[in-house]
Design an enzyme around this catalytic site. Structure first.
Site, PDB file in Angstrom:
ATOM      1  N   TYR A   1      39.521  46.346  42.905  1.00 36.22           N
ATOM      2  CA  TYR A   1      40.066  45.038  42.538  1.00 36.22           C
ATOM      3  C   TYR A   1      40.504  45.046  41.073  1.00 36.22           C
ATOM      4  CZ  TYR A   1      40.052  40.207  40.892  1.00 36.22           C
ATOM      5  OH  TYR A   1      40.390  39.023  40.283  1.00 36.22           O
TER       6      TYR A   1
ATOM      7  N   LYS B   1      44.343  44.662  39.123  1.00 38.59           N
ATOM      8  CA  LYS B   1      44.705  43.724  38.040  1.00 38.59           C
ATOM      9  C   LYS B   1      45.279  44.491  36.859  1.00 38.59           C
ATOM     10  CE  LYS B   1      43.848  39.945  40.001  1.00 38.59           C
ATOM     11  NZ  LYS B   1      44.925  39.024  40.284  1.00 38.59           N
TER      12      LYS B   1
ATOM     13  N   SER C   1      42.010  39.269  34.876  1.00 37.60           N
ATOM     14  CA  SER C   1      40.565  39.015  34.912  1.00 37.60           C
ATOM     15  C   SER C   1      39.867  39.792  33.811  1.00 37.60           C
ATOM     16  CB  SER C   1      40.061  39.477  36.285  1.00 37.60           C
ATOM     17  OG  SER C   1      38.667  39.612  36.270  1.00 37.60           O
TER      18      SER C   1
HETATM   19  P1  NAD Z   1      41.985  32.115  45.977  1.00 33.90           P
HETATM   20  O1  NAD Z   1      41.713  33.145  47.006  1.00 33.90           O
HETATM   21  O2  NAD Z   1      41.327  30.796  46.114  1.00 33.90           O
HETATM   22  O3  NAD Z   1      43.555  31.893  45.829  1.00 33.90           O
HETATM   23  C1  NAD Z   1      44.486  32.906  46.076  1.00 33.90           C
HETATM   24  C2  NAD Z   1      45.577  32.300  46.953  1.00 33.90           C
HETATM   25  O4  NAD Z   1      46.555  33.319  47.201  1.00 33.90           O
HETATM   26  C3  NAD Z   1      45.047  31.835  48.313  1.00 33.90           C
HETATM   27  O5  NAD Z   1      45.524  30.535  48.567  1.00 33.90           O
HETATM   28  C4  NAD Z   1      45.638  32.855  49.310  1.00 33.90           C
HETATM   29  O6  NAD Z   1      45.909  32.265  50.566  1.00 33.90           O
HETATM   30  C5  NAD Z   1      46.885  33.301  48.591  1.00 33.90           C
HETATM   31  N1  NAD Z   1      47.338  34.657  48.914  1.00 33.90           N
HETATM   32  C6  NAD Z   1      46.597  35.799  48.943  1.00 33.90           C
HETATM   33  N2  NAD Z   1      47.387  36.835  49.267  1.00 33.90           N
HETATM   34  C7  NAD Z   1      48.632  36.357  49.441  1.00 33.90           C
HETATM   35  C8  NAD Z   1      49.876  36.943  49.791  1.00 33.90           C
HETATM   36  N3  NAD Z   1      49.988  38.246  50.052  1.00 33.90           N
HETATM   37  N4  NAD Z   1      50.980  36.147  49.858  1.00 33.90           N
HETATM   38  C9  NAD Z   1      50.883  34.808  49.622  1.00 33.90           C
HETATM   39  N5  NAD Z   1      49.730  34.209  49.302  1.00 33.90           N
HETATM   40  C10 NAD Z   1      48.623  34.965  49.206  1.00 33.90           C
HETATM   41  O7  NAD Z   1      41.619  32.775  44.553  1.00 33.90           O
HETATM   42  P2  NAD Z   1      41.506  32.099  43.129  1.00 33.90           P
HETATM   43  O8  NAD Z   1      40.074  32.092  42.734  1.00 33.90           O
HETATM   44  O9  NAD Z   1      42.283  30.855  43.090  1.00 33.90           O
HETATM   45  O10 NAD Z   1      42.211  33.217  42.262  1.00 33.90           O
HETATM   46  C11 NAD Z   1      43.585  33.158  41.934  1.00 33.90           C
HETATM   47  C12 NAD Z   1      43.961  34.409  41.163  1.00 33.90           C
HETATM   48  O11 NAD Z   1      43.116  34.517  40.020  1.00 33.90           O
HETATM   49  C13 NAD Z   1      43.756  35.697  41.966  1.00 33.90           C
HETATM   50  O12 NAD Z   1      44.821  36.566  41.656  1.00 33.90           O
HETATM   51  C14 NAD Z   1      42.451  36.243  41.431  1.00 33.90           C
HETATM   52  O13 NAD Z   1      42.385  37.636  41.519  1.00 33.90           O
HETATM   53  C15 NAD Z   1      42.497  35.784  39.973  1.00 33.90           C
HETATM   54  N6  NAD Z   1      41.174  35.655  39.374  1.00 33.90           N
HETATM   55  C16 NAD Z   1      40.228  34.875  39.975  1.00 33.90           C
HETATM   56  C17 NAD Z   1      38.951  34.791  39.416  1.00 33.90           C
HETATM   57  C18 NAD Z   1      37.875  33.960  40.083  1.00 33.90           C
HETATM   58  O14 NAD Z   1      36.689  34.203  39.816  1.00 33.90           O
HETATM   59  N7  NAD Z   1      38.218  32.977  40.908  1.00 33.90           N
HETATM   60  C19 NAD Z   1      38.634  35.487  38.241  1.00 33.90           C
HETATM   61  C20 NAD Z   1      39.633  36.247  37.641  1.00 33.90           C
HETATM   62  C21 NAD Z   1      40.904  36.326  38.218  1.00 33.90           C
HETATM   63  N1  UFG Z   2      24.342  36.189  40.594  1.00 29.21           N
HETATM   64  C1  UFG Z   2      23.078  35.999  41.125  1.00 29.21           C
HETATM   65  N2  UFG Z   2      22.991  35.611  42.432  1.00 29.21           N
HETATM   66  C2  UFG Z   2      24.073  35.387  43.216  1.00 29.21           C
HETATM   67  C3  UFG Z   2      25.358  35.588  42.659  1.00 29.21           C
HETATM   68  C4  UFG Z   2      25.455  36.000  41.352  1.00 29.21           C
HETATM   69  O1  UFG Z   2      22.065  36.187  40.446  1.00 29.21           O
HETATM   70  O2  UFG Z   2      23.927  35.045  44.397  1.00 29.21           O
HETATM   71  C5  UFG Z   2      24.469  36.587  39.169  1.00 29.21           C
HETATM   72  C6  UFG Z   2      25.165  37.918  38.953  1.00 29.21           C
HETATM   73  O3  UFG Z   2      24.224  38.968  39.000  1.00 29.21           O
HETATM   74  C7  UFG Z   2      25.799  37.712  37.578  1.00 29.21           C
HETATM   75  C8  UFG Z   2      26.122  36.221  37.535  1.00 29.21           C
HETATM   76  O4  UFG Z   2      25.298  35.627  38.531  1.00 29.21           O
HETATM   77  O5  UFG Z   2      24.854  37.975  36.564  1.00 29.21           O
HETATM   78  C9  UFG Z   2      27.581  35.905  37.856  1.00 29.21           C
HETATM   79  O6  UFG Z   2      27.927  36.528  39.079  1.00 29.21           O
HETATM   80  P1  UFG Z   2      29.309  36.169  39.838  1.00 29.21           P
HETATM   81  O7  UFG Z   2      29.294  36.958  41.108  1.00 29.21           O
HETATM   82  O8  UFG Z   2      29.447  34.704  39.953  1.00 29.21           O
HETATM   83  O9  UFG Z   2      30.437  36.648  38.838  1.00 29.21           O
HETATM   84  P2  UFG Z   2      30.734  38.101  38.224  1.00 29.21           P
HETATM   85  O10 UFG Z   2      30.654  37.953  36.749  1.00 29.21           O
HETATM   86  O11 UFG Z   2      29.911  39.143  38.848  1.00 29.21           O
HETATM   87  O12 UFG Z   2      32.233  38.368  38.695  1.00 29.21           O
HETATM   88  C10 UFG Z   2      33.282  37.422  38.456  1.00 29.21           C
HETATM   89  C11 UFG Z   2      34.319  37.494  39.573  1.00 29.21           C
HETATM   90  C12 UFG Z   2      35.020  38.821  39.566  1.00 29.21           C
HETATM   91  C13 UFG Z   2      35.612  39.086  38.220  1.00 29.21           C
HETATM   92  C14 UFG Z   2      34.545  38.963  37.161  1.00 29.21           C
HETATM   93  C15 UFG Z   2      35.153  39.099  35.798  1.00 29.21           C
HETATM   94  O13 UFG Z   2      33.687  37.306  40.819  1.00 29.21           O
HETATM   95  O14 UFG Z   2      36.083  38.786  40.483  1.00 29.21           O
HETATM   96  O15 UFG Z   2      33.895  37.696  37.236  1.00 29.21           O
HETATM   97  O16 UFG Z   2      36.032  38.054  35.530  1.00 29.21           O
HETATM   98  F1  UFG Z   2      36.132  40.321  38.208  1.00 29.21           F
END
Ligand code: NAD
Ligand code: UFG
Length: 332
Positions: free
Chosen positions: A153, A157, A129
């Site tokens: 978190y 990562k 991330s």
């Molecule tokens: P998500 O929660 O939708 O998907 C994660 C999946 O992993 C889920 O289906 C959950 O059931 C499964 N899981 C969690 N723990 C587990 C375990 N111990 N064993 C087996 N399965 C398990 O999340 P996502 O948004 O699809 O994110 C996927 C990956 O990308 C994550 O590692 C997350 O940290 C990373 N990531 C997500 C974002 C975002 O904003 N969505 C941003 C940066 C990185």
């Molecule tokens: N925001 C609002 N109102 C809301 C939610 C968000 O104004 O209800 C604003 C936040 O202040 C920010 C922007 O929208 O300026 C984006 O916020 P998000 O919560 O959607 O995303 P972030 O950038 O804060 O965080 C995301 C993921 C994290 C990850 C990060 C970096 O949620 O897990 O991007 O990749 F670590």
């Protein structure tokens, strides 16, 4: 690419990004085994993936912290490569429950790597991330930026990234593609899979979508006094399908042999920043009605603005985001 290299094991494959990636993998002719404990996903997603692609695949319900379950599941398909999505991802929850995050994300990844090593499967793509960059004044974020995660978190990562770097240095048979996602949004164009957070969403796009769907009265805009053009926070939003395609491209690159290629860290973003108000306006245009909002105080820990330098993904993986903001909103 030979037949063997087409067998992929996907942890967390029923989640938001995992499900979109499975669709792209199946569409590209990969044999897919999904391994997920369903802790943050719905098994219905499996039917949806099959419906979109018309292709069969294998699913095993299991936890990455359970080595014997992993061993059994991995032996089944003899995968050559792994895509590792499984993990917990809520920053706020990680501050409240750090042990849960270290256990699931770090200990879970260690179990996976140990079983991979045992079985001689030493190539993976890992979901990292942009949060690993911490706070930085310099924009856009390049992969060479100093790494400094600011919450549990983010530390999980960065820790897994460090483990992968050490592993690739220690044994030339290992290959790791670390993808640093910026802000994934949107859904598959079919509307059959997408982001479906449990409870009240923390993230902007699902919250806006729920306001549009009348599940909340209005969006809380967390601060309009940031040093950005309109005062609201700026992020690099990237469509989940573009992100999914990035994984398929990264798999293709895992066969490289130079020391640089053996452990890659690549930004996956569009390279463009959009403010909260840009997102509101784009969503209004997509859904045809206004999105009510009110401005509140800044959210703890939020940075004013960040976006990716996405040139490495383009030069190295031949990947760039193709879907614009209007498409991200329409598909959501
Ligand atoms: P998500 O929660 O939708 O998907 C994660 C999946 O992993 C889920 O289906 C959950 O059931 C499964 N899981 C969690 N723990 C587990 C375990 N111990 N064993 C087996 N399965 C398990 O999340 P996502 O948004 O699809 O994110 C996927 C990956 O990308 C994550 O590692 C997350 O940290 C990373 N990531 C997500 C974002 C975002 O904003 N969505 C941003 C940066 C990185
Ligand atoms: N925001 C609002 N109102 C809301 C939610 C968000 O104004 O209800 C604003 C936040 O202040 C920010 C922007 O929208 O300026 C984006 O916020 P998000 O919560 O959607 O995303 P972030 O950038 O804060 O965080 C995301 C993921 C994290 C990850 C990060 C970096 O949620 O897990 O991007 O990749 F670590």
């Amino acid at each position: 690419m030979g037949v063997a290299s087409k067998r992929i094991f996907v942890t967390g494959g029923t989640g938001y990004i995992g499900s979109h990636t499975c669709v792209e993998l199946l569409g590209s002719g990969y044999d897919v085994t999904v391994f997920d404990n369903l802790s943050n996903s719905n098994p219905e997603v499996l039917h949806r993936i099959a419906r979109i692609t018309g292709k069969p695949f294998h699913f095993v319900e299991g936890d990455i912290r359970d080595k014997s379950a992993l061993r059994q599941a991995m032996s089944y398909g003899s995968p050559e490569k792994i895509i590792h999505f499984a993990g917990l991802k809520a920053v706020g929850e990680s501050v409240e429950h750090p042990l849960r995050y270290y256990d699931n994300n770090v200990a879970g990844s260690l179990c996976l790597l140990e079983v991979m090593n045992e079985l001689g499967v030493r190539s993976l793509v890992f979901s990292s991330s942009a949060t690993v960059y911490g706070a930085s004044e310099e924009l856009p974020y390049k992969e060479t930026h100093r790494l400094a995660a600011m919450n549990p978190y983010g530390v999980t990562k960065l820790t897994v990234e460090n483990i992968l770097r050490d592993l690739c240095r220690s044994d030339t048979r290992w290959r790791a593609g670390i993808l640093r996602y910026f802000n994934p949004v949107g859904a598959h164009a079919s509307g059959l899979i997408g982001e479906d957070p449990r409870g009240v969403p923390n993230n902007l796009m699902p919250y806006i979508a729920q306001v549009a769907g009348a599940r909340h009265d209005c969006l809380n805009v967390w601060g309009d006094d940031f040093p950005t053009e309109d005062g609201t926070g700026v992020r690099d939003y990237v469509h989940a399908t573009d992100l999914a395609v990035g994984h398929v491209k990264a798999l293709g690159h895992l066969d490289g042999d130079s020391s640089h290629d053996r452990c890659l860290a690549v930004n996956i973003g569009t390279g463009r920043g959009h403010s909260v108000m840009d997102m509101v306006r784009a969503f209004e245009a997509a859904c045809g009605h206004t999105i009510a909002f009110k401005v509140g105080p800044r959210r703890d820990g939020d940075l004013p603005a960040y976006f990716a330098d996405a040139t490495l993904a383009q030069t190295l993986l031949d990947w760039q985001a193709e879907r614009d903001l209007a498409t991200m909103c329409r598909d959501t």
